[in-house]
Every structure is written in C-alpha cells, then in structure tokens.
Design an enzyme around this catalytic site. Sequence first.
Site, PDB file in Angstrom:
ATOM      1  CE  LYS A   1      -4.392   0.918  -0.045  1.00  0.00           C
ATOM      2  NZ  LYS A   1      -5.529   0.166  -0.609  1.00  0.00           N
TER       3      LYS A   1
ATOM      4  CG  ASP B   1      -7.289   3.258  -1.065  1.00  0.00           C
ATOM      5  OD1 ASP B   1      -7.805   2.138  -1.001  1.00  0.00           O
ATOM      6  OD2 ASP B   1      -7.351   4.063  -0.104  1.00  0.00           O
TER       7      ASP B   1
HETATM    8  P1  NDP Z   1     -12.787   7.664  -3.177  1.00  0.00           P
HETATM    9  O1  NDP Z   1     -11.748   8.672  -2.885  1.00  0.00           O
HETATM   10  O2  NDP Z   1     -13.250   7.487  -4.569  1.00  0.00           O
HETATM   11  O3  NDP Z   1     -14.084   7.955  -2.273  1.00  0.00           O
HETATM   12  C1  NDP Z   1     -13.993   7.997  -0.880  1.00  0.00           C
HETATM   13  C2  NDP Z   1     -15.350   8.379  -0.328  1.00  0.00           C
HETATM   14  O4  NDP Z   1     -15.331   8.220   1.067  1.00  0.00           O
HETATM   15  C3  NDP Z   1     -15.721   9.833  -0.601  1.00  0.00           C
HETATM   16  O5  NDP Z   1     -17.103   9.958  -0.730  1.00  0.00           O
HETATM   17  C4  NDP Z   1     -15.212  10.518   0.660  1.00  0.00           C
HETATM   18  O6  NDP Z   1     -15.843  11.742   0.968  1.00  0.00           O
HETATM   19  C5  NDP Z   1     -15.560   9.493   1.707  1.00  0.00           C
HETATM   20  N1  NDP Z   1     -14.669   9.659   2.854  1.00  0.00           N
HETATM   21  C6  NDP Z   1     -13.322   9.630   2.865  1.00  0.00           C
HETATM   22  N2  NDP Z   1     -12.854   9.848   4.099  1.00  0.00           N
HETATM   23  C7  NDP Z   1     -13.938  10.022   4.873  1.00  0.00           C
HETATM   24  C8  NDP Z   1     -14.127  10.286   6.259  1.00  0.00           C
HETATM   25  N3  NDP Z   1     -13.085  10.414   7.084  1.00  0.00           N
HETATM   26  N4  NDP Z   1     -15.400  10.388   6.711  1.00  0.00           N
HETATM   27  C9  NDP Z   1     -16.472  10.260   5.884  1.00  0.00           C
HETATM   28  N5  NDP Z   1     -16.344  10.023   4.563  1.00  0.00           N
HETATM   29  C10 NDP Z   1     -15.108   9.893   4.083  1.00  0.00           C
HETATM   30  O7  NDP Z   1     -12.241   6.272  -2.579  1.00  0.00           O
HETATM   31  P2  NDP Z   1     -12.699   4.794  -2.918  1.00  0.00           P
HETATM   32  O8  NDP Z   1     -14.143   4.763  -3.193  1.00  0.00           O
HETATM   33  O9  NDP Z   1     -11.756   4.255  -3.901  1.00  0.00           O
HETATM   34  O10 NDP Z   1     -12.378   4.055  -1.550  1.00  0.00           O
HETATM   35  C11 NDP Z   1     -13.342   3.950  -0.506  1.00  0.00           C
HETATM   36  C12 NDP Z   1     -12.956   2.832   0.433  1.00  0.00           C
HETATM   37  O11 NDP Z   1     -12.876   1.597  -0.293  1.00  0.00           O
HETATM   38  C13 NDP Z   1     -11.601   2.993   1.111  1.00  0.00           C
HETATM   39  O12 NDP Z   1     -11.663   2.392   2.396  1.00  0.00           O
HETATM   40  C14 NDP Z   1     -10.681   2.162   0.236  1.00  0.00           C
HETATM   41  O13 NDP Z   1      -9.528   1.730   0.916  1.00  0.00           O
HETATM   42  C15 NDP Z   1     -11.600   0.996  -0.102  1.00  0.00           C
HETATM   43  N6  NDP Z   1     -11.247   0.220  -1.276  1.00  0.00           N
HETATM   44  C16 NDP Z   1     -11.129   0.825  -2.496  1.00  0.00           C
HETATM   45  C17 NDP Z   1     -10.830   0.067  -3.605  1.00  0.00           C
HETATM   46  C18 NDP Z   1     -10.816   0.643  -4.980  1.00  0.00           C
HETATM   47  O14 NDP Z   1     -10.738  -0.142  -5.931  1.00  0.00           O
HETATM   48  N7  NDP Z   1     -10.920   1.955  -5.145  1.00  0.00           N
HETATM   49  C19 NDP Z   1     -10.541  -1.378  -3.485  1.00  0.00           C
HETATM   50  C20 NDP Z   1     -10.784  -1.919  -2.170  1.00  0.00           C
HETATM   51  C21 NDP Z   1     -11.087  -1.123  -1.112  1.00  0.00           C
HETATM   52  P3  NDP Z   1     -15.034  13.139   0.796  1.00  0.00           P
HETATM   53  O15 NDP Z   1     -15.031  13.391  -0.680  1.00  0.00           O
HETATM   54  O16 NDP Z   1     -15.808  14.120   1.577  1.00  0.00           O
HETATM   55  O17 NDP Z   1     -13.654  12.922   1.352  1.00  0.00           O
END
Ligand code: NDP
Length: 456
Positions: A135, A175
């Site tokens: 990571k 991510d």
């Molecule tokens: P994105 O950056 O596309 O989206 C993240 C989302 O989560 C946004 O809506 C963001 O809101 C919200 N968010 C982030 N931090 C916080 C917080 N502290 N409190 C509330 N909301 C929050 O990321 P992904 O969708 O790619 O990733 C989301 C999750 O999925 C993570 O845990 C990641 O590790 C996991 N994941 C992702 C993969 C992938 O293929 N992308 C694969 C496997 C797991 P805001 O815009 O306000 O920050």
Amino acid sequence: MYAPTKRQEKTYTVDEFMQKLEQRYPLQKNYLQAVREFMEVVIPFINSNPKYHGYKLPERLVEPDRLISFRVSWTDEKGEIHVNKGYRVQFNQNIGPYKGGLRFHPTVNEDILKFLGFEQVFKNSLTTLPMGGAKGGSDFDPKGKTDNDIMRFCQAFMLELYKYIGPDRDVPAGDIGVGGREIGYLYGQYKKITQQHVGVLTGKGLSFGGSLIRPEATGYGAVYFAGEMFNRQGWEFEGKKCLVSGSGNVAQYATEKLIDLGAKVVSMSDSNGTVFMPEGMTREQWEWMMILKNERRGRIEELAEHFGFVYLEGQRPWGIKADFAFPCATQNEISHSDAVQMIENGVKAVVEGANMPVELEAVHLFHNKGVLYAPGKASNAGGVAISGLEMTQNSMRLSWTRKEVDEKLKDIMRDIHDQCVKYGAEAQDNSVNYVKGANIAGFVKIADALITQGVV
Ligand code: NDP
C-alpha cells in the site's frame, strides 16, 4: 523442507502476541486493530494445526518487508512550493509481486498504510491470483485542487516512487483520492522517466492498457459477494433498503449494482454529511450523481438540493432504517454505538466495500447478535482481482470484453465466498463466520508459501 529446530506445541495467546506488538508500535492504532482482528482467529488456528508450529508465522507476517518514505516537493500553478510525505509499504511478496493501492488523503501516515498493507496481503491471497500485498500514498489532499495541481503533484510523487516499482516487482493502483485521473498522470510520468510502456500501474485508462470493469470492480464485487451470502440465507435484493456510505468509486458502483438488482439505496454520503433518499435512488438520479462527483467534483449535499432530498449535515447514514448496509467510505466509520442503533433498526447484514469501516467492538457485536458481516478483505477484493486481470491482459498484450471480465469477477467473488464457507462454517449450525473464514483462507496460502520458501 527445513524445519524449526524446536517445534513448540502451543505457541501463543492473542493477548501475549498483541502486547508485544503494542509495545513496539504503541501509536499505530489502526494497524494494531487490523492485526488483532486477524490474529483473533488465526492464532487459535495455528495453535490447533501442528504443521504451522514453530515457524514464527505471526511475527513474520506482521512486519512489512520494507517501508519506504520520501519527501515530495512540488510547485502549484500559482508558483507556491509545497512539501508532502510520500510512502510505499511493501508488505509481503510471497505469492506474487507487491500489489495494492495508493491513497492521497491528509490522514495518510505509516499507521494507516501498514493497516491497509497488512489487509491487502490476505485479500490478494483470497483472490487466488498471484499477487503480494502493498500500500502507499501521500498526505497530499486532492480536494479543491485544480487539475494542473493534481498533475504536478502526481509527477513529483512518481519522480521518487518509480525507483521502487515495476511490473514484476510492485504494481500500485488507486484508493481514496486516487482514481483514473491520478493514475493517468502517474503513468505518464513513469513512462517519461523510464521510457517503458509496461503494466506498472492498474486502473489505467482503456486507451493505454486499462481493463474494462476495473472502475466498477470493487463496488460490483461487493454486491456479488453479498449475493452469495444472501443466497445461502434465501434472501433477495429486490425491494430491500440498503444503506451506502461514501460517494466515491466504491460507493458509486455498489449503488449502481444494487439499483440494477432492484434494491432501494436509501443513502449516500461524504465527509460532510448524508443524503437520505427514502424511496431509493433511481437510475436517473444515479447518473446525475456520477456527473456531479466525477466531472464536477461536487459534494453530496448538491444531490440532496437538486432532487429535494433530506440532507443530514455532519451525519453518517447509520441512523436510517434499512435491511442491509454497505459501508464504502473509510476506516472505522461504524462505531459500537452505530452498530447498536443499526441492529435496533433491523439491519440484517453488513458488507464492507471500504477497508476496515467497522470498529472491532462493533464487529464482535454484529457477530454476537447474528448480523451477517463480511469483512472487506473478502467482500471488497473484486477491485484488486480485476487489477490482477489487468496485469494479465498487459502481459499478454490483449483486452478482454466487458462481459468476459464481469464473468471472471463473478467467478472470483463466488470463489472467495466458497473459501470463507470452507474455513468459516460453524459445526454446530452451519452458519458462516466470515471473519474467521476470510482470515484463515487468506493465511493458509501465504503461510504455506512462506514455509516452503525458507527463512528469508
Ligand atoms: P474515493 O476517494 O473514490 O471515495 C472515498 C469516499 O469516502 C468519498 O465519498 C469521501 O468523501 C468518503 N470519505 C473519505 N474519508 C472520509 C471520512 N473520514 N469520513 C467520511 N467520509 C469519508 O475512494 P474509494 O471509493 O476508492 O475508496 C473507498 C474505500 O474503499 C476505502 O476504504 C478504500 O480503501 C476501499 N477500497 C477501495 C478500492 C478501490 O478499488 N478503489 C478497493 C478496495 C477497497 P469526501 O469526498 O468528503 O472525502
């Protein structure tokens, strides 16, 4: 086969092991939480399986192979100089090249990346594909930055990262804060520095080696995994109310697939608040949201304003009544008290799209109260699985069709579910403990490779 000189019959208790780790890394709370969740099932499994005794497997698994950190200096489009921290945690390479995403978020530090890297090792093992775990990322905050600034940062970040990655060595992906736009800039810079057009990153654009279904894969995969869980219970998606948190990549495609299957997605969120959609989001509303988030980079509040939905400022979705929950935003977004409320509200299953979104106490509560719970290392493995298939397509210099990749994703999620059942089914009532199943299945493959490869 080498053997330890002195085989211990009963090696550890979880608390003894964790106390030592806590002394070594007292401030790394997220990492310690991820390790504890894993060791709560894996240490008893080791203790009852003599073939794993004496190899110091827990100690060898919790220390990353290496943790690289570097300075990223860059100049924004106004000429101001910024300095960020960059990292790559190369955790474990026993079953394939290091593989795992890059996160750009102000909270990124060694603790967060070690927890994510540790989880990634076993998630990648579950996919059945040959990928080790890693990571990386930076404390850079992409929110509110111009495209120009994002590009400049990505180029500065890659100027250091390129030294440590390669298609057979370490293959990063996206991510939080790293999507198609960032991967494009990172890839462009890698190519410029090395003069090589190789599969060194996944999540690439389709025109330069990306795979169809990669953007959708984590969200779709989580819903496919839920489908396997629900089939076993005789449950259906049709008409069921689902809570989704987040509105980024994972949340967007989990929502789309849930809508396709006839479920009612009643919430989405971001770090500012939650939109409540009592009748469930429609396909048209979903399409509007996709433009809002991915083209205009807007906030979820605008979705509420545009369609006249209730906006719950500063709140997460967990107080809303629903049947199933899909946390897809970030770590530790469901606390013990959230879990109490969700159970009171009738939530019957929690399927993680995000990594470790549920606090350990809440995981225990779901388990004790019979709420079906899928840990992210199983249910969100679809993203990295399709990244693995992107690597295969790059090596073979071909592209599979959307249908082919989607079918492979379904097969992989079914296979991960089968592994969870194999190692997690409880003898007394045939219910499945998915935490136990996922962690032990992930462990067995890594442990066997580690023992076979000697003490290195
Ligand atoms: P994105 O950056 O596309 O989206 C993240 C989302 O989560 C946004 O809506 C963001 O809101 C919200 N968010 C982030 N931090 C916080 C917080 N502290 N409190 C509330 N909301 C929050 O990321 P992904 O969708 O790619 O990733 C989301 C999750 O999925 C993570 O845990 C990641 O590790 C996991 N994941 C992702 C993969 C992938 O293929 N992308 C694969 C496997 C797991 P805001 O815009 O306000 O920050």
